[in-house]
Design an enzyme around this catalytic site. Structure first.
Site, PDB file in Angstrom:
ATOM      1  N   SER A   1       0.839  -1.202   0.000  1.00  0.00           N
ATOM      2  CA  SER A   1       0.000   0.000   0.000  1.00  0.00           C
ATOM      3  C   SER A   1       0.872   1.250   0.000  1.00  0.00           C
ATOM      4  O   SER A   1       0.440   2.315  -0.423  1.00  0.00           O
ATOM      5  CB  SER A   1      -0.953   0.009   1.195  1.00  0.00           C
ATOM      6  OG  SER A   1      -0.237  -0.075   2.393  1.00  0.00           O
TER       7      SER A   1
ATOM      8  N   SER B   1       8.020   5.246  17.899  1.00  0.00           N
ATOM      9  CA  SER B   1       8.402   6.597  17.470  1.00  0.00           C
ATOM     10  C   SER B   1       8.587   7.516  18.666  1.00  0.00           C
ATOM     11  O   SER B   1       7.911   7.361  19.694  1.00  0.00           O
ATOM     12  CB  SER B   1       7.286   7.149  16.582  1.00  0.00           C
ATOM     13  OG  SER B   1       7.436   8.534  16.421  1.00  0.00           O
TER      14      SER B   1
ATOM     15  N   TYR C   1      -1.857   9.268  14.659  1.00  0.00           N
ATOM     16  CA  TYR C   1      -0.702   8.410  14.339  1.00  0.00           C
ATOM     17  C   TYR C   1       0.122   8.165  15.616  1.00  0.00           C
ATOM     18  O   TYR C   1       0.465   7.031  15.951  1.00  0.00           O
ATOM     19  CB  TYR C   1       0.167   9.069  13.257  1.00  0.00           C
ATOM     20  CG  TYR C   1       1.573   8.537  13.226  1.00  0.00           C
ATOM     21  CD1 TYR C   1       1.849   7.304  12.649  1.00  0.00           C
ATOM     22  CD2 TYR C   1       2.620   9.258  13.807  1.00  0.00           C
ATOM     23  CE1 TYR C   1       3.139   6.798  12.655  1.00  0.00           C
ATOM     24  CE2 TYR C   1       3.908   8.763  13.810  1.00  0.00           C
ATOM     25  CZ  TYR C   1       4.169   7.530  13.235  1.00  0.00           C
ATOM     26  OH  TYR C   1       5.436   7.026  13.258  1.00  0.00           O
TER      27      TYR C   1
ATOM     28  N   LYS D   1       0.934   4.602  18.088  1.00  0.00           N
ATOM     29  CA  LYS D   1       2.227   4.090  18.573  1.00  0.00           C
ATOM     30  C   LYS D   1       2.193   3.931  20.097  1.00  0.00           C
ATOM     31  O   LYS D   1       2.656   2.922  20.640  1.00  0.00           O
ATOM     32  CB  LYS D   1       3.371   5.027  18.158  1.00  0.00           C
ATOM     33  CG  LYS D   1       3.593   5.128  16.656  1.00  0.00           C
ATOM     34  CD  LYS D   1       4.073   3.806  16.062  1.00  0.00           C
ATOM     35  CE  LYS D   1       4.311   3.883  14.571  1.00  0.00           C
ATOM     36  NZ  LYS D   1       4.554   2.582  13.950  1.00  0.00           N
TER      37      LYS D   1
ATOM     38  N   PHE E   1      13.720   8.503  16.023  1.00  0.00           N
ATOM     39  CA  PHE E   1      13.649   9.960  15.946  1.00  0.00           C
ATOM     40  C   PHE E   1      13.356  10.327  14.479  1.00  0.00           C
ATOM     41  O   PHE E   1      12.315   9.951  13.972  1.00  0.00           O
ATOM     42  CB  PHE E   1      14.865  10.587  16.640  1.00  0.00           C
ATOM     43  CG  PHE E   1      14.604  10.556  18.138  1.00  0.00           C
ATOM     44  CD1 PHE E   1      14.617   9.349  18.834  1.00  0.00           C
ATOM     45  CD2 PHE E   1      14.191  11.686  18.814  1.00  0.00           C
ATOM     46  CE1 PHE E   1      14.253   9.285  20.187  1.00  0.00           C
ATOM     47  CE2 PHE E   1      13.832  11.641  20.165  1.00  0.00           C
ATOM     48  CZ  PHE E   1      13.869  10.439  20.839  1.00  0.00           C
TER      49      PHE E   1
ATOM     50  N   ASN F   1       7.313  15.031   5.113  1.00  0.00           N
ATOM     51  CA  ASN F   1       8.535  15.122   5.916  1.00  0.00           C
ATOM     52  C   ASN F   1       9.572  16.017   5.251  1.00  0.00           C
ATOM     53  O   ASN F   1       9.582  16.206   4.039  1.00  0.00           O
ATOM     54  CB  ASN F   1       9.123  13.726   6.159  1.00  0.00           C
ATOM     55  CG  ASN F   1       8.195  12.882   7.015  1.00  0.00           C
ATOM     56  OD1 ASN F   1       7.671  11.878   6.550  1.00  0.00           O
ATOM     57  ND2 ASN F   1       7.963  13.295   8.241  1.00  0.00           N
TER      58      ASN F   1
ATOM     59  N   ARG G   1      15.521  18.934  15.269  1.00  0.00           N
ATOM     60  CA  ARG G   1      15.194  17.512  15.276  1.00  0.00           C
ATOM     61  C   ARG G   1      16.462  16.676  15.316  1.00  0.00           C
ATOM     62  O   ARG G   1      17.541  17.131  14.973  1.00  0.00           O
ATOM     63  CB  ARG G   1      14.418  17.121  14.004  1.00  0.00           C
ATOM     64  CG  ARG G   1      13.047  17.738  13.878  1.00  0.00           C
ATOM     65  CD  ARG G   1      12.065  17.177  14.892  1.00  0.00           C
ATOM     66  NE  ARG G   1      10.731  17.753  14.769  1.00  0.00           N
ATOM     67  CZ  ARG G   1      10.353  18.903  15.345  1.00  0.00           C
ATOM     68  NH1 ARG G   1      11.204  19.614  16.072  1.00  0.00           N
ATOM     69  NH2 ARG G   1       9.114  19.335  15.196  1.00  0.00           N
TER      70      ARG G   1
ATOM     71  N   ASP H   1       3.575  20.809  15.768  1.00  0.00           N
ATOM     72  CA  ASP H   1       5.038  20.664  15.783  1.00  0.00           C
ATOM     73  C   ASP H   1       5.635  21.130  17.113  1.00  0.00           C
ATOM     74  O   ASP H   1       5.204  22.125  17.685  1.00  0.00           O
ATOM     75  CB  ASP H   1       5.672  21.501  14.662  1.00  0.00           C
ATOM     76  CG  ASP H   1       5.738  20.741  13.351  1.00  0.00           C
ATOM     77  OD1 ASP H   1       5.437  19.528  13.341  1.00  0.00           O
ATOM     78  OD2 ASP H   1       6.099  21.372  12.335  1.00  0.00           O
TER      79      ASP H   1
HETATM   80  N1  UDP Z   1       9.406  20.980   8.194  1.00  0.00           N
HETATM   81  C1  UDP Z   1       9.452  22.139   7.407  1.00  0.00           C
HETATM   82  N2  UDP Z   1       8.969  22.076   6.141  1.00  0.00           N
HETATM   83  C2  UDP Z   1       8.470  20.934   5.590  1.00  0.00           C
HETATM   84  C3  UDP Z   1       8.440  19.750   6.383  1.00  0.00           C
HETATM   85  C4  UDP Z   1       8.905  19.824   7.686  1.00  0.00           C
HETATM   86  O1  UDP Z   1       9.894  23.191   7.880  1.00  0.00           O
HETATM   87  O2  UDP Z   1       8.033  20.953   4.426  1.00  0.00           O
HETATM   88  C5  UDP Z   1       9.947  21.030   9.566  1.00  0.00           C
HETATM   89  C6  UDP Z   1       8.944  20.672  10.642  1.00  0.00           C
HETATM   90  O3  UDP Z   1       8.239  21.834  11.037  1.00  0.00           O
HETATM   91  C7  UDP Z   1       9.846  20.109  11.741  1.00  0.00           C
HETATM   92  C8  UDP Z   1      10.970  19.445  10.961  1.00  0.00           C
HETATM   93  O4  UDP Z   1      10.937  20.041   9.658  1.00  0.00           O
HETATM   94  O5  UDP Z   1      10.418  21.156  12.516  1.00  0.00           O
HETATM   95  C9  UDP Z   1      10.821  17.927  10.816  1.00  0.00           C
HETATM   96  O6  UDP Z   1       9.530  17.635  10.299  1.00  0.00           O
HETATM   97  P1  UDP Z   1       9.152  16.201   9.759  1.00  0.00           P
HETATM   98  O7  UDP Z   1       7.731  16.261   9.251  1.00  0.00           O
HETATM   99  O8  UDP Z   1      10.182  15.726   8.798  1.00  0.00           O
HETATM  100  O9  UDP Z   1       9.255  15.251  11.034  1.00  0.00           O
HETATM  101  P2  UDP Z   1       8.572  15.367  12.494  1.00  0.00           P
HETATM  102  O10 UDP Z   1       9.649  15.808  13.421  1.00  0.00           O
HETATM  103  O11 UDP Z   1       7.431  16.320  12.405  1.00  0.00           O
HETATM  104  O12 UDP Z   1       8.154  13.967  12.764  1.00  0.00           O
END
Ligand code: UDP
Length: 337
Positions: free
Chosen positions: A36, A126, A151, A155, A180, A201, A233, A297
């Protein structure tokens, strides 16, 4: 002794990298995936990388009779469970589907494992289970919960289910690996992340912007309490992450009960730092603009890594530059698929 490892969801981004590590080390691998969110040719690619073709069943891990047959046909020693939906935004729009799918696959697996006397399970969890109320760095003893989306709750709920199952059956050996931010790709350029549609992401959005598929990256917020104002992150190379699973299997062999272990680097990198490293190591520009914060976030999220080092003898080795190089190589090679 050679071990036979079942990988539900093993054709996806993380599962395929774990499959490559296991096959390279001589484990037998059985992949169960309904495709999928993965492609069938991942199996061919795993064979090209490792010289060994994993067994593959195109089935939904929540399909009890089909899963039953997989266990009947293969003497499974342990399961590494990746099968689940993973798009945070989609989980907010379709919570029932996320709870149904992610919980169902886990419950069906647990029942089938029990029917066949399989006691060892590594679960793809996660950092999202730490929720919004704990400060970074996250240690595994912090309370779980306070998740910001369905989501994340799936988890947290699955971790609880596994904990309860371990209380009821002291012979069970379960490790929940709390990932992470996995990025990067296999250095062969043959497997990597394949987001459906517009990526949610950060790293796939960066690579698609660099490739000209997206006009510009939106940086979600530059007014967080961080050194440059953008989110921080703990990015971890998917190959390091995969090696953590192999270490967790060895650990679980000898340790009955339930454990949660972080898989991160312990280092925080900001969104703009990642963009800057990507642009400089790959010598390519990544156009971006500052956009409003994305709801849900956190400002800062990174792992405490002592427990992984202590229990698994594992630590991440690859740098953020490696992650950027390998993600870009994969973006370029996957465009030709
Ligand atoms: N982020 C961003 N622009 C994007 C996607 C993500 O600035 O198009 C930032 C988001 O706000 C966070 C970091 O990148 O601070 C990681 O986001 P991601 O979705 O990859 O993973 P998360 O930590 O949310 O699981």
């Amino acid at each position: 002794m050679k071990k036979n490892i079942l990988l539900p969801g093993g054709a996806g981004f993380i599962g395929s990298h774990v499959a490559a590590e296991l096959l390279t080390r001589g484990y037998d691998v059985v992949i169960v995936d309904d495709l999928s969110n993965a492609r069938a040719d991942v199996i061919d690619r795993l064979e090209r990388i490792t010289g060994v073709r994993p067994a593959f069943y195109r089935i939904d891990a929540a399909d009890k009779p089909a899963l039953e047959q997989v266990f009947a046909e293969n003497a499974i020693d342990a399961v590494i469970h990746f099968a689940g939906y993973k798009a945070v935004g989609e989980s907010v729009a379709k919570p029932v589907s996320y709870y149904r799918n992610n919980l169902d696959t886990t419950l069906t697996l647990l029942e089938t494992m029990s029917d066949h006397g399989v006691k060892e399970l590594i679960f793809s969890s996660s950092a999202t289970v730490y929720g919004v109320d704990n400060p970074a760095p996250y240690t595994e003893d912090m309370p779980r919960g306070g998740c910001t989306n369905p989501y994340g709750w799936t988890k947290a709920m699955i971790e609880q289910i596994l904990q309860d199952a371990c209380v009821a059956d002291p012979a069970l050996r379960v490790v929940c690996l709390r990932y992470f931010n996995p990025v990067g790709a296999h250095e062969s350029g043959l497997i990597g992340e394949m987001p459906n549609g517009i990526p949610n992401n950060l790293m796939p959005y960066i690579t698609q912007t660099a490739a000209g598929i997206r006009k510009e990256l939106s940086v979600f917020g530059n007014d967080y309490p961080t050194p440059d104002g953008t989110g921080v992150r703990d990015f971890i190379h998917v190959v390091d992450l995969a090696k953590g699973h192999v270490a967790a299997l060895s650990y679980a062999d000898a340790h009955p009960g339930w454990e949660a272990i972080n898989l991160g680097t312990g280092c925080g990198t900001s969104v703009l730092e990642l963009v800057g490293t990507f642009a400089s190591v790959n010598d390519i520009s990544v156009p971006y603009r500052i956009a409003p914060r994305r709801s849900g976030d956190l400002a800062v999220c990174y792992a405490a890594t002592d427990k992984a080092r202590r229990l698994l003898g594992w630590q991440a080795e690859k740098t953020v530059a490696d992650m950027c190089r390998d993600s870009w190589r994969w973006q370029q090679s996957s465009a030709k698929l």
